[in-house]
Design a protein around this motif. Structure first.
Motif, mmCIF file in Angstrom:
data_model
loop_
_atom_site.group_PDB
_atom_site.id
_atom_site.type_symbol
_atom_site.label_atom_id
_atom_site.label_comp_id
_atom_site.label_asym_id
_atom_site.label_seq_id
_atom_site.Cartn_x
_atom_site.Cartn_y
_atom_site.Cartn_z
ATOM 1 N N LYS A 10 0.808 -1.211 0.000
ATOM 2 C CA LYS A 10 0.000 0.000 0.000
ATOM 3 C C LYS A 10 0.844 1.264 0.000
ATOM 4 O O LYS A 10 0.358 2.332 -0.332
ATOM 5 C CB LYS A 10 -0.946 -0.017 1.200
ATOM 6 C CG LYS A 10 -2.019 -1.102 1.122
ATOM 7 C CD LYS A 10 -2.967 -1.007 2.292
ATOM 8 C CE LYS A 10 -4.036 -2.087 2.210
ATOM 9 N NZ LYS A 10 -4.984 -2.007 3.342
ATOM 10 N N SER A 11 2.114 1.123 0.386
ATOM 11 C CA SER A 11 2.968 2.301 0.460
ATOM 12 C C SER A 11 3.664 2.601 -0.863
ATOM 13 O O SER A 11 4.426 3.555 -0.961
ATOM 14 C CB SER A 11 4.024 2.119 1.556
ATOM 15 O OG SER A 11 4.849 1.003 1.251
ATOM 16 N N SER A 12 3.425 1.789 -1.913
ATOM 17 C CA SER A 12 4.106 2.003 -3.191
ATOM 18 C C SER A 12 3.230 1.556 -4.347
ATOM 19 O O SER A 12 2.552 0.531 -4.269
ATOM 20 C CB SER A 12 5.434 1.235 -3.210
ATOM 21 O OG SER A 12 6.094 1.404 -4.440
ATOM 22 N N LYS A 30 7.879 9.702 -6.553
ATOM 23 C CA LYS A 30 9.224 9.473 -6.023
ATOM 24 C C LYS A 30 10.266 9.417 -7.130
ATOM 25 O O LYS A 30 11.346 9.999 -7.034
ATOM 26 C CB LYS A 30 9.246 8.169 -5.217
ATOM 27 C CG LYS A 30 10.601 7.845 -4.606
ATOM 28 C CD LYS A 30 10.550 6.543 -3.809
ATOM 29 C CE LYS A 30 11.912 6.216 -3.206
ATOM 30 N NZ LYS A 30 11.857 4.930 -2.429
ATOM 31 N N THR A 80 4.678 6.864 -3.609
ATOM 32 C CA THR A 80 4.835 6.183 -2.331
ATOM 33 C C THR A 80 4.079 6.907 -1.221
ATOM 34 O O THR A 80 3.807 8.109 -1.317
ATOM 35 C CB THR A 80 6.324 6.097 -1.929
ATOM 36 O OG1 THR A 80 6.861 7.420 -1.825
ATOM 37 C CG2 THR A 80 7.120 5.319 -2.973
ATOM 38 N N ASP A 81 3.750 6.141 -0.190
ATOM 39 C CA ASP A 81 3.117 6.685 1.016
ATOM 40 C C ASP A 81 1.891 7.532 0.673
ATOM 41 O O ASP A 81 1.008 7.073 -0.026
ATOM 42 C CB ASP A 81 4.153 7.478 1.824
ATOM 43 C CG ASP A 81 5.351 6.612 2.220
ATOM 44 O OD1 ASP A 81 5.119 5.432 2.552
ATOM 45 O OD2 ASP A 81 6.492 7.097 2.175
ATOM 46 N N SER A 82 1.856 8.779 1.113
ATOM 47 C CA SER A 82 0.684 9.620 0.892
ATOM 48 C C SER A 82 0.487 9.960 -0.584
ATOM 49 O O SER A 82 -0.612 10.314 -1.007
ATOM 50 C CB SER A 82 0.795 10.918 1.702
ATOM 51 O OG SER A 82 1.912 11.684 1.284
ATOM 52 N N GLN A 83 1.556 9.836 -1.382
ATOM 53 C CA GLN A 83 1.444 10.116 -2.809
ATOM 54 C C GLN A 83 0.499 9.148 -3.513
ATOM 55 O O GLN A 83 -0.115 9.508 -4.523
ATOM 56 C CB GLN A 83 2.819 10.025 -3.479
ATOM 57 C CG GLN A 83 3.815 11.077 -3.036
ATOM 58 C CD GLN A 83 5.197 10.838 -3.626
ATOM 59 O OE1 GLN A 83 5.480 9.767 -4.160
ATOM 60 N NE2 GLN A 83 6.055 11.836 -3.528
#
Length: 206
Positions: A10-12, A30, A80-83
């Motif tokens: 989920k982070s990428s 990123k 990534t993350d919030s992106q």
């Protein structure tokens, strides 16, 4: 080598762009990498009545059409993350709500040596969309592109930027459909007294 399924993390997430996303992603990411996907060909078969055209004169923009022998070059962006959430919210409005595209997972093959295949999400417009225009001759598509403009600019700019991306970033790749339509647009302007559309300055597919 099997592609890495980044959707399970989920982070990428990787997002593949083959149209205006190659020069104007519109979201934070990123990193990016140039490459291609197999089994699809790029075609100016989708209508656009908002960005590059309007309700009376829908523009011609690209979508992907299945073809086992074909490949399509473009840019993959890693978010990534919030992106991840932010980019998907932005693209869902830009591509699905306003553009009529659906999403699909594809295998992306980076151009850079040493990078393995990746799974990426891609936005595709199908013939079931009400503004899907379908196939036409190069001359017919070129005439439509030459006559249309919308909220983000002229349809010619879209065509020229995409052709410039292919020449600069993927000189070894072939895209006969794209370059044939570009040539047909130039012929139209030549027939109209030799006036050619001004090429826009590339923003760069960073």
């Amino acid at each position: 080598m099997k592609p890495r399924d980044s959707t399970k993390e989920k982070s990428s997430l990787w997002i593949f762009g083959y149209g205006s996303l190659v020069w104007k992603p519109g979201f934070a990411y990123k990193r990016s990498t140039i490459g291609h996907i197999r089994g699809f060909k790029r075609r100016f078969w989708h209508g656009d009545d908002f960005y590059r055209g309007d309700k009376d004169k829908p523009a011609r923009v690209v979508t992907l059409v299945e073809d086992e022998q074909a490949c399509t070059w473009g840019v993959a962006y890693e978010v990534t993350d919030s992106q991840v959430e932010e980019s998907l919210q932005y693209l869902n409005m830009r591509e699905i709500v306003l553009g009529g595209y659906i999403t699909q997972m594809v295998e992306f093959l980076p151009k850079e040596k040493g990078q393995g295949p990746l799974l990426a999400v891609v936005y595709i417009a199908t013939s079931s969309n009400p503004i899907y225009l379908g196939p036409a001759s190069d001359r017919e598509i070129a005439a439509q592109i030459a006559a249309c403009s919308g909220n983000t600019g002229h349809n010619i700019e879209y065509l020229v930027r995409l052709a410039e991306f292919m020449r600069l970033s993927c000189p070894e790749a072939e895209d006969e459909h794209l370059f044939s339509i570009e040539a047909a647009v130039l012929n139209i302007f030549s027939e109209c007294g030799g006036i050619k559309p001004q090429k826009p300055i590339l923003l760069g597919a960073s």
